[in-house]
Design an enzyme around this catalytic site. Sequence first.
Site, mmCIF file in Angstrom:
data_model
loop_
_atom_site.group_PDB
_atom_site.id
_atom_site.type_symbol
_atom_site.label_atom_id
_atom_site.label_comp_id
_atom_site.label_asym_id
_atom_site.label_seq_id
_atom_site.Cartn_x
_atom_site.Cartn_y
_atom_site.Cartn_z
ATOM 1 N N GLU A 123 -10.560 -1.893 4.601
ATOM 2 C CA GLU A 123 -11.776 -2.121 4.307
ATOM 3 C C GLU A 123 -12.242 -3.077 3.326
ATOM 4 O O GLU A 123 -11.504 -3.585 2.499
ATOM 5 C CB GLU A 123 -12.473 -0.701 3.402
ATOM 6 N N LYS A 132 -21.730 2.146 7.213
ATOM 7 C CA LYS A 132 -20.802 3.278 6.299
ATOM 8 C C LYS A 132 -22.069 4.226 5.847
ATOM 9 O O LYS A 132 -22.967 4.107 5.314
ATOM 10 C CB LYS A 132 -20.149 2.808 5.101
ATOM 11 N N CYS A 147 -13.767 4.424 4.718
ATOM 12 C CA CYS A 147 -13.465 5.019 3.494
ATOM 13 C C CYS A 147 -14.038 6.384 3.042
ATOM 14 O O CYS A 147 -13.574 7.118 3.558
ATOM 15 C CB CYS A 147 -13.604 4.083 2.370
#
Length: 280
Positions: free
Chosen positions: A42, A115, A152
């Site tokens: 990431e 995200k 993540c």
Amino acid sequence: MKVKVAAIQSSFSEDLDKNVEKTVSFVREAAKKGAQIILPSELFEGPYFCREERDEFFAWAKPYEGHPTIQRFQDLARELKVVIPISFFERDAHAYYNSLAMIDADGTRLGLYRKSHIPDGPGYEEKFYFRPGNTGFQAWKTRYGNIGVGICWDQWFPECARAMMLKGADLLFYPTAIGSEPETPELDTKNLWQRAMIGHAVSNVTPVIASNRVGNEDGQIFYGSSFITDHRGDMKAEMGRTEEGVIVAEFDIEEIRKNRASFGFFRDRRPDLYSPLTSP
């Protein structure tokens, strides 16, 4: 159909150009090992700036269209004939996202994912920088199979993994940046982190590939431990807490699809009973 996947584990400095070239070299290393889908970690262009709230870091964000790092990896993907999910800090007018560009093996962009789950806590102040993603979960049809990618904090949510599977993913990838907890230094989440994703592998009968960073970034220690697990949750490859490099594993997609069908998890779903999942 067999596919070979790779996870990259690396440390990063304040020099963004060197970080990109370092990641390029690891992609080349993975390709030499036969990897066809290669996952960097990431926000690999720089250090994990979300450790603290500082407005100067907004200058690091760039638009999806014309992004020089994405273009750099498009050229690399085309040259090596590999698929590369690219994590980057996106600016869209006055909105900012933690985003990912999916690059196919001919260098084309298959699309953008933003995200969905944004953490907020000591050492991980992402809500200061990023809006929650508005793209929804996705599965991309690449040259080497259908893949889903969560970023993540997404990796802790079973809904994210299941949604990508329902959209047709055969492999799940998670670029991440996770390590020590500044306010609770005695807390080590490494095993929890791995177990959460191993659960996704087992309950969706799918391989999971996770790439983390390593190193000490102003006192925050990123613990690496990047791994690849098969559809049974068994580790096929794993890295340590400090080493840098590439891990690779091969999977037979058709064989895994047979296993997934025979387990019956998707056959026996009861979406008519799942309305509580859509309630806050």
